[in-house]
Design a protein around this motif. Structure first.
Motif, PDB file in Angstrom:
ATOM      1  N   GLY A 164     -53.769 -11.274 -19.307  1.00 55.26           N
ATOM      2  CA  GLY A 164     -53.074 -10.079 -19.800  1.00 55.26           C
ATOM      3  C   GLY A 164     -53.037  -8.977 -18.747  1.00 55.26           C
ATOM      4  N   GLN A 165     -54.172  -8.768 -18.080  1.00 51.28           N
ATOM      5  CA  GLN A 165     -54.237  -7.718 -17.045  1.00 51.28           C
ATOM      6  C   GLN A 165     -53.321  -8.070 -15.868  1.00 51.28           C
ATOM      7  OE1 GLN A 165     -55.842  -4.757 -17.292  1.00 51.28           O
ATOM      8  NE2 GLN A 165     -56.396  -5.387 -19.357  1.00 51.28           N
ATOM      9  N   LEU A 166     -53.314  -9.333 -15.473  1.00 55.76           N
ATOM     10  CA  LEU A 166     -52.480  -9.756 -14.333  1.00 55.76           C
ATOM     11  C   LEU A 166     -50.993  -9.649 -14.679  1.00 55.76           C
ATOM     12  CD1 LEU A 166     -54.674 -12.787 -13.264  1.00 55.76           C
ATOM     13  CD2 LEU A 166     -54.016 -10.905 -11.733  1.00 55.76           C
ATOM     14  N   ALA A 167     -50.641 -10.056 -15.891  1.00 56.54           N
ATOM     15  CA  ALA A 167     -49.239  -9.990 -16.304  1.00 56.54           C
ATOM     16  C   ALA A 167     -48.754  -8.534 -16.273  1.00 56.54           C
ATOM     17  CB  ALA A 167     -49.073 -10.598 -17.695  1.00 56.54           C
ATOM     18  N   THR A 168     -49.617  -7.615 -16.721  1.00 53.90           N
ATOM     19  CA  THR A 168     -49.239  -6.196 -16.718  1.00 53.90           C
ATOM     20  C   THR A 168     -49.086  -5.685 -15.285  1.00 53.90           C
ATOM     21  OG1 THR A 168     -50.444  -5.907 -18.768  1.00 53.90           O
ATOM     22  CG2 THR A 168     -49.935  -3.898 -17.561  1.00 53.90           C
ATOM     23  N   LYS A 169     -50.063  -6.023 -14.440  1.00 52.70           N
ATOM     24  CA  LYS A 169     -50.050  -5.537 -13.052  1.00 52.70           C
ATOM     25  C   LYS A 169     -48.799  -6.026 -12.301  1.00 52.70           C
ATOM     26  CE  LYS A 169     -51.901  -4.437  -8.897  1.00 52.70           C
ATOM     27  NZ  LYS A 169     -51.920  -3.039  -8.459  1.00 52.70           N
ATOM     28  N   TYR A 170     -48.453  -7.296 -12.516  1.00 55.33           N
ATOM     29  CA  TYR A 170     -47.342  -7.876 -11.750  1.00 55.33           C
ATOM     30  C   TYR A 170     -46.001  -7.803 -12.486  1.00 55.33           C
ATOM     31  CZ  TYR A 170     -50.590  -9.359  -8.188  1.00 55.33           C
ATOM     32  OH  TYR A 170     -51.518  -9.350  -7.174  1.00 55.33           O
ATOM     33  N   GLY A 171     -46.004  -7.238 -13.692  1.00 57.36           N
ATOM     34  CA  GLY A 171     -44.756  -7.095 -14.448  1.00 57.36           C
ATOM     35  C   GLY A 171     -44.132  -8.427 -14.825  1.00 57.36           C
ATOM     36  N   VAL A 172     -44.980  -9.395 -15.208  1.00 55.26           N
ATOM     37  CA  VAL A 172     -44.477 -10.717 -15.615  1.00 55.26           C
ATOM     38  C   VAL A 172     -45.039 -11.055 -16.992  1.00 55.26           C
ATOM     39  CG1 VAL A 172     -44.254 -11.566 -13.233  1.00 55.26           C
ATOM     40  CG2 VAL A 172     -46.418 -11.925 -14.480  1.00 55.26           C
ATOM     41  N   GLU A 216     -60.814  -2.193 -10.412  1.00 54.19           N
ATOM     42  CA  GLU A 216     -60.175  -2.163 -11.738  1.00 54.19           C
ATOM     43  C   GLU A 216     -60.235  -3.513 -12.445  1.00 54.19           C
ATOM     44  OE1 GLU A 216     -56.424  -0.157 -12.367  1.00 54.19           O
ATOM     45  OE2 GLU A 216     -56.700   0.850 -10.442  1.00 54.19           O
ATOM     46  N   PHE A 217     -59.615  -4.527 -11.834  1.00 52.99           N
ATOM     47  CA  PHE A 217     -59.436  -5.798 -12.545  1.00 52.99           C
ATOM     48  C   PHE A 217     -60.764  -6.439 -12.962  1.00 52.99           C
ATOM     49  CE2 PHE A 217     -59.178 -10.459 -12.254  1.00 52.99           C
ATOM     50  CZ  PHE A 217     -58.300 -10.703 -13.306  1.00 52.99           C
ATOM     51  N   ILE A 218     -61.656  -6.650 -11.990  1.00 51.95           N
ATOM     52  CA  ILE A 218     -62.898  -7.380 -12.314  1.00 51.95           C
ATOM     53  C   ILE A 218     -63.729  -6.624 -13.360  1.00 51.95           C
ATOM     54  CG2 ILE A 218     -65.092  -8.280 -11.382  1.00 51.95           C
ATOM     55  CD1 ILE A 218     -63.527  -9.024  -8.806  1.00 51.95           C
TER      56      ILE A 218
END
Ligand code: NAD
Ligand code: LMR
Length: 326
Positions: A164-172, A216-218
């Protein structure tokens, strides 16, 4: 001939997660399309009435795949002949607690449940959700004759949080993100690893913003449980239920080609994780078995974080050894 129903035992059935989980199982989301399920709800005597109330609502929902519901306050009866055991029943933490603080309160639940699982079906699959999930799974496994590879603990929620965090960060969309790993313990020491992560099949490794990753992410993923408690005023429930559904669905139906997921399973010593600990790894699933993804190169950055989480699991094992639970 109609297919034989799969017996699914859910402990803590009258709790928050139970309430979100049971309706998804009855709808057929756990095992896959067309597989009938028989639900067995286990609760402590004081909560049996509430579980019976949930059973009434399950009946009222007219789920076509639901073969029946039984409510128990006895673990041996609830697990007798069961095919899937979802061990949710345990106290959640409240604000300011770490999950390991629950070890003494909850650890004692999992020894008798491990013993009771001896009466389960030969193909039983066990997922421990109740915290501290990894070490509770270790307790259940150590007290059972069921093969060790049938015991797992849930880090799929952490995996989904990372997606979820990665999808938000990369807009995918989440479905475009693959090869994320959660290593270690379902605790604040866990290591969400994006070294091999791909978006639309392309590695993001060299492009990752290092300060976003470490600052942030970790920590965001590792401490998301506490963030939910803070904001929601209670520990995660529907997302935990969704992750339990995903974990078992993947275990039974397999991982996507070219992807892996994360699950805490009994270590065979891979990646330097001491044998016997229930630790999260990158895993694939096929033919009803999880397998650790082998051969990944581990950087010094990753090694340090994996070791920190694994050391915490070693300490938790020592603590439950002292309590006589393993
Ligand atoms: P809850 O308090 O709402 O429900 C727990 C239920 O378990 C209660 O109804 C209680 O009566 C029952 N219970 C207690 N002892 C039992 C026993 N021996 N046998 C059967 N049932 C028993 O809690 P919840 O919010 O549903 O959370 C349940 C557990 O899941 C907590 O330990 C929580 O921390 C954990 N959790 C884990 C994850 C994860 O990712 N692994 C995520 C969310 C929550
Ligand atoms: C979670 O990760 O949401 C659960 O383990 C509940 C908690 O205590 O954080």
């Amino acid at each position: 001939m109609a297919p034989t129903p799969v017996n699914v035992t859910v402990t803590g059935a009258a709790g928050q997660i139970g309430y979100a989980l049971l309706f998804r199982i009855a709808a057929g989301d756990l095992l896959g399309e067309g597989v009938p399920v028989r639900l067995r709800l286990l609760e402590i005597p004081q909560a049996v009435k509430a579980a019976e109330g949930t059973a009434l609502e399950l009946n009222d929902s007219a789920f076509e795949l639901l073969d029946g519901i039984d409510v128990y306050d006895d673990a041996a009866q609830a697990f007798d002949g069961t095919n899937v055991g979802l061990l949710v029943g345990a106290k959640p933490r409240s604000k300011g607690m770490e999950r390991a603080d629950l070890l003494e309160a909850n650890g004692g639940i999992f020894k008798p449940q491990g013993e009771a699982l001896n009466g389960a079906a030969d193909d039983v699959k066990v997922l421990v959700v109740g915290n501290p999930a990894n070490t509770n799974a270790l307790i259940a496994q150590s007290n059972s004759d069921v093969p060790a590879d049938r015991f797992t603990a849930m880090t799929r929620l952490d995996h989904n949080r990372a997606l979820g965090q990665l999808a938000t960060k990369y807009g995918v969309r989440v479905g475009q993100v693959s090869k994320v790993t959660i290593w270690g313990n379902h605790s604040a020491t866990q290591y969400p690893d994006v070294t091999y992560t791909e978006i639309d099949g392309k590695p993001i490794g060299s492009e990752v913003d290092r300060s976003w990753l470490t600052e942030e992410f970790i920590p965001r993923v590792a401490k998301r449980g506490a963030e939910i408690i803070e904001v929601r005023g209670a520990s995660s429930a529907a997302s935990a239920a969704a992750a339990a559904i995903d974990h078992v669905h993947t275990w039974v139906n397999g991982t996507r080609e070219g992807d892996w997921t994360s699950a805490a399973i009994v270590s065979d010593g891979s990646y330097g994780v001491p044998e016997g600990l229930v630790s999260s790894f990158p895993v694939t699933a096929s033919n009803g078995k999880f397998e650790i993804v082998q051969g990944l190169e581990i950087s010094d950055f990753s090694r340090e974080r994996i070791d920190a989480s694994v050391n915490e699991l070693v300490e938790e094992r020592e603590a439950v050894q002292k309590l006589g639970l393993v």
